[in-house]
Write a protein that holds these residues in place. Sequence first.
Motif, short mmCIF file in Angstrom:
data_model
loop_
_atom_site.label_atom_id
_atom_site.label_comp_id
_atom_site.label_asym_id
_atom_site.label_seq_id
_atom_site.Cartn_x
_atom_site.Cartn_y
_atom_site.Cartn_z
N VAL A 234 0.84 -1.19 0.00
CA VAL A 234 0.00 0.00 0.00
C VAL A 234 0.88 1.24 0.00
O VAL A 234 1.76 1.40 0.86
CB VAL A 234 -0.93 0.02 1.22
CG1 VAL A 234 -1.91 1.19 1.13
CG2 VAL A 234 -1.69 -1.30 1.36
N PHE A 235 0.64 2.13 -0.98
CA PHE A 235 1.39 3.38 -1.09
C PHE A 235 0.49 4.58 -0.80
O PHE A 235 -0.70 4.57 -1.14
CB PHE A 235 1.93 3.57 -2.52
CG PHE A 235 3.14 2.75 -2.87
CD1 PHE A 235 4.41 3.31 -2.83
CD2 PHE A 235 3.00 1.42 -3.25
CE1 PHE A 235 5.53 2.56 -3.16
CE2 PHE A 235 4.11 0.66 -3.59
CZ PHE A 235 5.38 1.24 -3.55
N ASP A 236 1.07 5.60 -0.20
CA ASP A 236 0.43 6.91 -0.11
C ASP A 236 0.66 7.59 -1.46
O ASP A 236 1.81 7.81 -1.86
CB ASP A 236 1.05 7.73 1.02
CG ASP A 236 0.37 9.08 1.20
OD1 ASP A 236 0.25 9.83 0.20
OD2 ASP A 236 -0.02 9.39 2.33
N ALA A 237 -0.41 7.90 -2.18
CA ALA A 237 -0.28 8.43 -3.54
C ALA A 237 0.39 9.80 -3.58
O ALA A 237 1.01 10.16 -4.59
CB ALA A 237 -1.66 8.51 -4.21
N LYS A 238 0.31 10.57 -2.51
CA LYS A 238 0.91 11.91 -2.50
C LYS A 238 2.39 11.87 -2.18
O LYS A 238 3.20 12.53 -2.83
CB LYS A 238 0.18 12.80 -1.49
CG LYS A 238 -1.22 13.21 -1.93
CD LYS A 238 -1.83 14.19 -0.94
CE LYS A 238 -3.21 14.63 -1.40
NZ LYS A 238 -3.83 15.60 -0.44
N THR A 239 2.76 11.10 -1.17
CA THR A 239 4.16 11.09 -0.73
C THR A 239 4.97 9.98 -1.40
O THR A 239 6.21 10.04 -1.40
CB THR A 239 4.23 10.89 0.79
OG1 THR A 239 3.73 9.58 1.12
CG2 THR A 239 3.40 11.95 1.51
N GLY A 240 4.30 8.97 -1.91
CA GLY A 240 5.00 7.84 -2.51
C GLY A 240 5.57 6.87 -1.49
O GLY A 240 6.33 5.96 -1.85
N LYS A 241 5.20 7.01 -0.23
CA LYS A 241 5.72 6.14 0.81
C LYS A 241 4.92 4.84 0.91
O LYS A 241 3.70 4.84 0.76
CB LYS A 241 5.71 6.86 2.16
CG LYS A 241 6.68 8.03 2.25
CD LYS A 241 6.66 8.65 3.64
CE LYS A 241 7.65 9.79 3.76
NZ LYS A 241 7.63 10.42 5.11
N GLU A 242 5.64 3.75 1.17
CA GLU A 242 4.98 2.47 1.46
C GLU A 242 4.46 2.54 2.89
O GLU A 242 5.23 2.76 3.83
CB GLU A 242 5.98 1.32 1.34
CG GLU A 242 6.56 1.18 -0.07
CD GLU A 242 7.79 0.27 -0.09
OE1 GLU A 242 7.86 -0.61 -0.95
OE2 GLU A 242 8.68 0.48 0.77
#
Length: 336
Positions: A234-242
């Motif tokens: 699962v990624f945060d679409a804004k930050t690109g973090k897993e």
Amino acid sequence: MKLVSLFKFSLAMLLMARSAVAAESEALVLVKTIPLKGVAGKLDHLAVDSKGERLFVANKPNNTLDIVDLKTGKLILQIADQGKASGVAYAADLDMIYVGNGAGTCNAFNGKDFKQVFSTPAPNADNVHFHSGNQTVYVGQGELLSELDAKTGAVKAAIKLPGAVHGFRIDKKAGKIYTVLTKPNLLAVVDISKQEVTDKYELTLSDAGSPIAQDADNGLLFVGCPKKKPMVVVFDAKTGKEIASVEIPAGIDDLYFDKRRNRLYASCADSALVVIEKKSDTYQITSKLETPKDSRTCVWSSGKLYLGVPKQDGTDGPEVRIYEARPVINTDLTAQ
């Protein structure tokens, strides 16, 4: 004897009632199986025409694009000479079908008579998606993402990627395309207006990604990883973090987010169709259905999931299994 018969009847009715309750409580219930024709080998992607009640199957080992009538539950046509048919997309507003062939073309067919409209050279063509907003078709081709005019097949852009593209998803509202790449393992963001990669998010929790799904309302992207470390990341679409992950069976090739029921469906070659939901702060498999080996591709539309099942030993050919999501919600969004 009468008491024995009455007891048997009552027991049978009780078992039927329990079966009905169990079916209603399941996340996915098999409602129909449609036989196809073809040789052994893994089927590739599928697409649905919800209004016309048709299903399109990339029958890769058979080199055909299969057309299924969902009203009658029958295969009505196989369009031949689709070398290594891989990706398939349907444009409802144009009534056209697009198939990306690994042998080197992206072909388009009229949805009324199934005659070929165009054939555009596309080496290593794989996944195909239609963008209704700008009437274009995007074709994944190794380290290229080609943008074609959906009516003529003319190449409008060839977007260079920093790796080989597998799954990708168009976010029309954001004007972006999220692409899953390997070598290196990245989630690359393409700006549609600029026709270039503007962000790169590293995939570290697993060794390689393939399909991608999106929960746009909550700003989440889900990447399916099929190989040595099979999972959904699962990624945060804004930050690109897993931000999370959940282990799944190996061989995932398609992944869909069900917005109405807030869950994911993953089809895995390792004989499993799994349902994933968020529980508290973690993602968990809440349902796991056993499927025939290498049933790795599916499509989700209007409350139903269509699973491609390759020809198994002792069977006449491949098939499509149709599952209905529970609970039934009559106002399902077409693409959710």
